[in-house]
Design a protein around this motif. Structure first.
Motif, PDB file in Angstrom:
ATOM      1  N   TRP A 295     122.659  17.935  60.569  1.00 20.62           N
ATOM      2  CA  TRP A 295     122.036  18.629  59.675  1.00 20.62           C
ATOM      3  C   TRP A 295     123.067  19.231  58.638  1.00 20.62           C
ATOM      4  CZ3 TRP A 295     118.218  18.675  56.438  1.00 20.62           C
ATOM      5  CH2 TRP A 295     117.966  19.818  55.435  1.00 20.62           C
ATOM      6  N   ARG A 299     123.976  18.644  54.760  1.00 14.29           N
ATOM      7  CA  ARG A 299     124.305  19.888  53.755  1.00 14.29           C
ATOM      8  C   ARG A 299     125.459  19.691  53.096  1.00 14.29           C
ATOM      9  NH1 ARG A 299     125.367  24.239  56.093  1.00 14.29           N
ATOM     10  NH2 ARG A 299     124.825  25.802  54.401  1.00 14.29           N
ATOM     11  N   GLU A 464     113.845  15.510  55.068  1.00 10.14           N
ATOM     12  CA  GLU A 464     112.489  16.301  54.730  1.00 10.14           C
ATOM     13  C   GLU A 464     111.407  15.484  54.742  1.00 10.14           C
ATOM     14  OE1 GLU A 464     116.234  18.383  52.784  1.00 10.14           O
ATOM     15  OE2 GLU A 464     115.538  16.132  53.290  1.00 10.14           O
ATOM     16  N   ALA A 467     110.402  14.710  58.478  1.00  8.62           N
ATOM     17  CA  ALA A 467     109.730  15.699  58.991  1.00  8.62           C
ATOM     18  C   ALA A 467     108.344  16.030  58.443  1.00  8.62           C
ATOM     19  CB  ALA A 467     110.641  16.984  58.742  1.00  8.62           C
ATOM     20  N   ALA A 468     108.045  15.820  57.400  1.00  8.69           N
ATOM     21  CA  ALA A 468     106.755  15.802  56.502  1.00  8.69           C
ATOM     22  C   ALA A 468     105.919  14.740  57.167  1.00  8.69           C
ATOM     23  CB  ALA A 468     106.873  15.792  55.130  1.00  8.69           C
ATOM     24  N   ASP A 473     105.862  18.807  59.242  1.00  5.21           N
ATOM     25  CA  ASP A 473     106.113  20.174  59.108  1.00  5.21           C
ATOM     26  C   ASP A 473     107.596  19.841  58.372  1.00  5.21           C
ATOM     27  OD1 ASP A 473     107.129  22.638  58.703  1.00  5.21           O
ATOM     28  OD2 ASP A 473     107.052  23.084  60.755  1.00  5.21           O
ATOM     29  N   SER A 474     107.830  19.662  57.040  1.00  3.77           N
ATOM     30  CA  SER A 474     108.973  19.828  56.391  1.00  3.77           C
ATOM     31  C   SER A 474     110.221  20.676  56.897  1.00  3.77           C
ATOM     32  CB  SER A 474     108.706  19.776  54.668  1.00  3.77           C
ATOM     33  OG  SER A 474     108.203  21.110  54.404  1.00  3.77           O
ATOM     34  N   ALA A 475     109.535  21.822  57.540  1.00  4.06           N
ATOM     35  CA  ALA A 475     110.613  22.788  57.906  1.00  4.06           C
ATOM     36  C   ALA A 475     111.400  22.348  59.068  1.00  4.06           C
ATOM     37  CB  ALA A 475     109.899  24.102  58.319  1.00  4.06           C
ATOM     38  N   LYS A 476     110.961  21.172  59.474  1.00  2.00           N
ATOM     39  CA  LYS A 476     111.571  20.688  60.793  1.00  2.00           C
ATOM     40  C   LYS A 476     112.727  19.546  60.632  1.00  2.00           C
ATOM     41  CE  LYS A 476     108.123  21.852  64.290  1.00  2.00           C
ATOM     42  NZ  LYS A 476     107.451  21.305  65.543  1.00  2.00           N
ATOM     43  N   ALA A 477     113.271  19.780  59.084  1.00  2.00           N
ATOM     44  CA  ALA A 477     114.172  18.614  58.587  1.00  2.00           C
ATOM     45  C   ALA A 477     115.334  18.585  59.330  1.00  2.00           C
ATOM     46  CB  ALA A 477     114.210  19.000  57.089  1.00  2.00           C
ATOM     47  N   ASP A 479     115.715  19.111  62.702  1.00  2.00           N
ATOM     48  CA  ASP A 479     115.246  18.426  63.716  1.00  2.00           C
ATOM     49  C   ASP A 479     115.090  16.866  63.348  1.00  2.00           C
ATOM     50  OD1 ASP A 479     115.165  20.616  65.332  1.00  2.00           O
ATOM     51  OD2 ASP A 479     113.104  21.028  64.987  1.00  2.00           O
TER      52      ASP A 479
END
Length: 575
Positions: A295, A299, A464, A467-468, A473-477, A479
């Protein structure tokens, strides 16, 4: 006395010309050699002889077939018989036809040259003009030198009827023979180029340059307005219009044109050869940080301050000449393509011109439209024809997903790019310098070598998106990023990537110049290895490489025993 006065007036008048754009009067002495208005920079119409003198090396032009002239197959008469009209044009211009054929040097490179003169019956193409274009192509093919045409024409010569029409087929066949033989063809459009000339050879150059002030198209403006009943905008069919709609590679003013052609011809005269100069030693390689979190790699690669394509073009290449357009209907600024020199060796560079800060100016953060992939495909084919290696620099979150892209058949454009490069008869080295997102990146990352900068990423989908869809859950990008195996070191471990190119500690943005230096030496090393091999060997190895992708993970399953109830399967489907 009256006769002497008239003669003096004519002689004086001949020394002056009026600009058709601004109306200013200028002496011939001021206008030479470019014949461009000093007041408004508009180009005057230029004779073929003056055009040749402007473009070629002094004293190198040798004319061929100067006395070739047409017959009168139809015994055509309008207001005057065709032979009379022909003789009038001959007397006015001093030419035997609307095309001048010969050979010359441009920047020291020998070329075959065909230049049309609009003052000779509107530069119309009849049997002699078609013959001279065909002979020019034959000279270029026989001597293996580039062909250059400079066109100014209102279309086909009506006085020669269908025989003139068929010259379009003859000249198109001549250009096809050049393509088959791998002979470079450069076309220059001046004002105007219409009808038979433009539909046959002037629009079909490997590289097409429009002189600023030129107008070109299939039908003339007046014909289109009368046929359609529409009032066309002033810039319709102008050089800028042609560039914006992907019809030409570049626009050059008349004073710029000689320099532009010298640069292009220098590339056209280049063929792939084994390296003869030992490369400079590579800079010290900082250790690759394999433990960076996936991740964090995402970034870093998305950071606005990360070096992008334009930095690497400036830092790694010299003599960059950008080419535009898909030759159909579009110019996608997301895809950069053009000639350049890497360590002095000519290459074709194709890459994603991504902007991550400031106004995007249509670049969509690096998401490519169909016209961008079609431009890339065209330039790959051009590279193979001219014998130049291809370098691609990949940095895109993915292909453009808009409705317009779907209408333009995005899928076919990407597929055709991949199909083309799979059998491209020239070395191809790809480098992921940022995000390598899905099929948008895949189209430009197929080749003989795939390199990745240390912090670049390459994935089937964004974290993203994954994850979606799969984690709901897009917040788990973060992971998803760890699960996707998108880092350069992960892909090297799986055999997808041939080399991980180190970045300065902390990422390429901490020392962009060093990052470019590391990448440049890696590209040079792989290109040198490939250029030392026969092209057939390269293409065969690429085919084996593509065929083997993922094969090691095709695991044998359990044997199926017992009869297969296909009728039961059909009943289940019906139910």
């Amino acid at each position: 006395m009256a006769d002497a006065l008239l003669a003096r007036i004519r002689a004086t008048a001949d020394r002056w010309r009026r600009c058709p754009t601004c109306g200013g009067w200028w002496s011939r002495r001021v206008l030479e050699p470019c014949w461009t208005c000093p007041g408004c920079a508009s180009p005057f119409r230029m004779s073929a002889r003056r055009r040749i003198a402007l473009l070629v090396d002094a004293g190198t032009f040798v004319e061929h077939d100067a006395t070739l002239r047409p017959g009168d197959p139809l015994r055509f008469t309008d207001r005057v018989p065709y032979p009379t009209r022909y003789e009038q044009a001959r007397a006015r211009t001093g030419l035997s036809e609307a095309a001048v054929l010969g050979t010359a040097g441009i920047g020291g490179t020998r070329v075959a040259l065909v230049v049309l003169d609009f003052d000779f019956m509107g530069g119309s193409m009849g049997v002699v003009v078609g013959e001279k274009v065909a002979r020019g192509a034959e000279i270029a093919s026989a001597e293996r030198i580039p062909l250059l045409t400079v066109s100014a024409s209102g279309g086909g010569r009506m006085q020669e009827g269908v025989l003139a029409l068929q010259q379009g087929a003859k000249t198109a066949a001549a250009i096809r023979s050049l393509r088959d033989a791998g002979i470079p063809y450069i076309s220059v459009l001046t004002d105007p180029v219409l009808g038979g000339v433009h539909v046959s050879f002037s629009s079909a150059g490997d590289v097409v340059i429009a002189e600023d002030g030129a107008r070109a198209g299939f039908a003339g403006r007046r014909v289109i307005e009368q046929t359609s009943g529409q009032q066309l905008p002033p810039e319709f069919q102008s050089a800028s219009f042609l560039l914006r709609h992907g019809h030409v590679d570049s626009v050059a003013t008349r004073p710029e044109l000689p320099r532009v052609l010298r640069r292009l011809v220098s590339y056209a005269g280049t063929r792939v050869a084994p390296p003869t100069v030992e490369p400079a030693p590579a800079p010290a390689m900082p250790p690759c940080d394999e433990d960076i979190d996936p991740w964090e790699a995402v970034r870093r690669v998305r950071a606005t301050h990360r070096p992008r394509l334009r930095h690497y073009l400036d830092a790694m290449f010299t003599d960059v000449f950008e080419l535009h357009g898909d030759r159909r209907s579009g110019e996608d600024p997301v895809v950069f393509g053009g000639f350049a020199r890497l360590h002095g060796e000519a290459v074709v560079v194709i890459g994603h011109d991504r902007i991550t800060c400031g106004p995007p100016e249509g670049r969509n953060n690096g998401m490519t439209r169909p016209s961008g992939y079609r431009k890339a495909t065209r330039l790959m084919v051009l590279a193979a024809r001219w014998g130049l290696p291809v370098v691609t620099l990949v940095d895109t979150p993915g292909a453009h997903p808009g409705a317009g892209s779907e209408r333009a058949n995005q899928s076919e454009a990407i597929a055709e790019t991949m199909i083309t490069v799979a059998g491209l008869a020239t070395p191809v080295v790809c480098a992921v310098i940022g995000e390598g997102g899905s099929g948008g990146a895949l189209a430009l990352s197929i080749g003989d070598r795939l390199l990745m900068q240390q912090n670049a990423t390459y994935s089937i989908i964004s974290p993203e998106g994954c994850a979606a869809i799969l984690f709901s859950d897009s917040a788990k990008a973060p992971d998803a990023a760890r699960a996707l195996g998108l880092r350069a070191v992960d892909l090297r471990r799986h055999g997808v990537v041939d080399e991980v190119v180190a970045e300065p500690p902390g990422g390429a943005h901490t020392d962009p110049a060093r990052a470019a230096d590391l990448l440049r030496h890696a590209l040079r090393r792989h290109l040198d290895e490939l250029r030392a091999r026969p092209v057939r060997t390269i293409v065969a190895a690429r085919a084996r490489r593509l065929r083997a992708l993922g094969r090691d993970w095709c695991l044998p399953g359990d044997d199926v025993t017992g009869p297969v109830d296909r009728e039961g399967d059909r009943r289940e489907l019906v139910r």
